[in-house]
Design a protein around this motif. Structure first.
Motif, PDB file in Angstrom:
ATOM      1  N   LYS A 172       5.314  37.773  26.992  1.00  0.00           N
ATOM      2  CA  LYS A 172       4.987  36.800  28.037  1.00  0.00           C
ATOM      3  C   LYS A 172       3.594  37.060  28.597  1.00  0.00           C
ATOM      4  O   LYS A 172       2.838  36.130  28.865  1.00  0.00           O
ATOM      5  N   SER A 189       0.419  34.433  28.375  1.00  0.00           N
ATOM      6  CA  SER A 189      -0.194  33.871  29.577  1.00  0.00           C
ATOM      7  C   SER A 189      -1.696  34.137  29.617  1.00  0.00           C
ATOM      8  O   SER A 189      -2.419  33.445  30.323  1.00  0.00           O
ATOM      9  N   GLN A 190      -2.183  35.105  28.858  1.00  0.00           N
ATOM     10  CA  GLN A 190      -3.611  35.422  28.864  1.00  0.00           C
ATOM     11  C   GLN A 190      -4.422  34.385  28.105  1.00  0.00           C
ATOM     12  O   GLN A 190      -5.532  34.079  28.483  1.00  0.00           O
TER      13      GLN A 190
END
Length: 64
Positions: A44, A48-49
């Motif tokens: 996750k 998200s990066q």
């Protein structure tokens, strides 16, 4: 008449349960679950990066 008499009574506190004995299988199972959860959290964080995978927006087909 006192206001303390009305309303719900508090339930009695249940005695604390004794710690269940864990055998090697239970310990291994818990360790495996922890590793899976950590891997999911890492995935996750990596997801998200990065930005959006497709930057083109809505693509229209040639058909009408």
């Amino acid at each position: 008449m006192s206001g303390r008499e009305g309303g719900k009574k508090k339930p009695l506190k249940a005695p604390k349960k004794a710690q269940a004995e864990m055998d090697e299988d239970d310990i291994a199972h818990k360790q495996k679950i922890k590793e899976q959860q950590k891997a999911i959290q890492d995935a996750k964080a990596k997801a998200s990066q990065k930005g959006p995978l497709v930057g083109g927006g809505i693509k229209k087909s040639g058909k009408k």
